[in-house]
Scaffold this motif. Sequence first.
Motif, PDB file in Angstrom:
ATOM      1  N   ILE A 190       0.988  -1.401   0.062  1.00 26.19           N
ATOM      2  CA  ILE A 190      -0.113   0.371  -0.163  1.00 26.19           C
ATOM      3  C   ILE A 190       0.810   1.180  -0.013  1.00 26.19           C
ATOM      4  O   ILE A 190       0.455   2.190  -0.058  1.00 26.19           O
ATOM      5  N   PHE A 191       1.945   1.053   0.272  1.00 30.43           N
ATOM      6  CA  PHE A 191       2.935   2.351   0.172  1.00 30.43           C
ATOM      7  C   PHE A 191       3.549   2.769  -1.113  1.00 30.43           C
ATOM      8  O   PHE A 191       3.971   1.617  -2.194  1.00 30.43           O
ATOM      9  N   GLU A 192       4.491   3.782  -1.153  1.00 27.67           N
ATOM     10  CA  GLU A 192       5.526   3.794  -2.304  1.00 27.67           C
ATOM     11  C   GLU A 192       6.160   3.138  -2.924  1.00 27.67           C
ATOM     12  O   GLU A 192       6.557   2.877  -1.750  1.00 27.67           O
ATOM     13  N   ASN A 198      11.927   1.045   2.550  1.00 20.38           N
ATOM     14  CA  ASN A 198      12.124   1.655   4.052  1.00 20.38           C
ATOM     15  C   ASN A 198      11.634   0.333   4.851  1.00 20.38           C
ATOM     16  O   ASN A 198      12.349   0.208   6.107  1.00 20.38           O
ATOM     17  N   ILE A 199       9.865   0.110   4.949  1.00 23.28           N
ATOM     18  CA  ILE A 199       9.450  -0.865   5.878  1.00 23.28           C
ATOM     19  C   ILE A 199       9.833  -1.669   5.238  1.00 23.28           C
ATOM     20  O   ILE A 199       9.947  -3.068   6.591  1.00 23.28           O
ATOM     21  N   ALA A 358      11.941   9.300   3.891  1.00 28.92           N
ATOM     22  CA  ALA A 358      11.412   8.196   3.739  1.00 28.92           C
ATOM     23  C   ALA A 358      10.228   7.621   4.002  1.00 28.92           C
ATOM     24  O   ALA A 358       9.888   6.441   3.672  1.00 28.92           O
ATOM     25  N   LEU A 359      10.361   8.122   5.261  1.00 31.86           N
ATOM     26  CA  LEU A 359       9.175   7.100   5.811  1.00 31.86           C
ATOM     27  C   LEU A 359       8.048   8.597   5.820  1.00 31.86           C
ATOM     28  O   LEU A 359       6.753   7.555   6.409  1.00 31.86           O
ATOM     29  N   LEU A 360       8.160   9.660   7.341  1.00 27.24           N
ATOM     30  CA  LEU A 360       7.550  10.462   7.057  1.00 27.24           C
ATOM     31  C   LEU A 360       7.098  12.014   6.088  1.00 27.24           C
ATOM     32  O   LEU A 360       7.461  11.767   5.749  1.00 27.24           O
TER      33      LEU A 360
END
Length: 360
Positions: A190-192, A198-199, A358-360
């Motif tokens: 669900i993330f780009e 990163n996740i 990268a995450l936020l």
Amino acid sequence: MLKNRWFQSLIIFILIFLLIFLMSKTSFVFTPVLQYVGAVAVPIIGAGILYYITKPIMHLFEKLKINRIVSILLVFLLLLLIGFLFVIYIFPIAQQQFYNLMDNVPKMVNSAQRFIASFQSGQIVIPEQVNDAINNFTDNIQTYLEDIMSSLFGFIGYIITFVASLVLIPFFLFFMLKDGDKLIPFITQIFEKKKAENIRNLLSKIDEALTAFIQGQLIVSFCVGVLLFIGYVILGLKYSLTLALFAMIMNVIPFLGPFIAVIPAVIVGAFQSPMMIVWVIIVTIIAQQIESNLISPNVMGRVLDLHPLTVITVILAAGSIAGFLGILFAVPFYAVIKTIVTHFYRTYEQSKDSKEDALL
């Protein structure tokens, strides 16, 4: 100012505490959820531990060109074989030794009372506080034992619930082994691309930390139990198998476990002969030295990289909050939290010069 990282971090912390405050005020909404989680916690945790133990075996079968489903069935057959051998060859001996130990507890108590009485009569001056404490203990020792037994019988209901939960472990374990590799892709889809990578790295690090702790701690505990059993047999210590199995279980608890494990062996050795106490302590020290200098570095390595003082502090804090379960799961929980915080910090450091986090 709104784009300042520290200001953004402060806003995030405020929102987190606000969320916690709102959750505390609406706890009635989460009560059914917590009850459901509590109902499935035992099979999930049990299956998770077995998953990290049996995953390398399943992958070994797969390297031999064996289908995954067949590999899982072979893993289950191996677990059944180990359980069968334990029940046939080890459990009856340990059970008989345990019953003999329980039958001898009253004799040990009487011997202790006679020793204390002879010690009191042989002393010229005994402080009144010490004398009162000794008398209180000897007078109420039977009451203490009865309280322990009543608490044990009251625990039977929890044991029945626990056993019922154990029945679900094989089902959870089967699907964990079958679909465990699909969890990370399912979460990251669900993330780009940049955030997903990163996740994925974060979840892989968490998996490595849990694998290092669970596999390492169980292997280390098993090796320590075997070493202590060999030492107890050489010494001629009574109930050697039962005491070694108890030590094996207690060694699952980092740092505190070995100290708890040696107490019953020292007590039994004291009633056998005074010199046996010294030999039991020597055997324990030798086993712990072999574990800390030879087994643990090669099994667990430095994946966790936890300072001993930090581990002791975490265990004591978790024990005061959640009792024995807190002590048992404090270290892996702390390792996961440390992995997450370290990963976020490194992500923050690496993204200082970029306009996009990268995450936020």
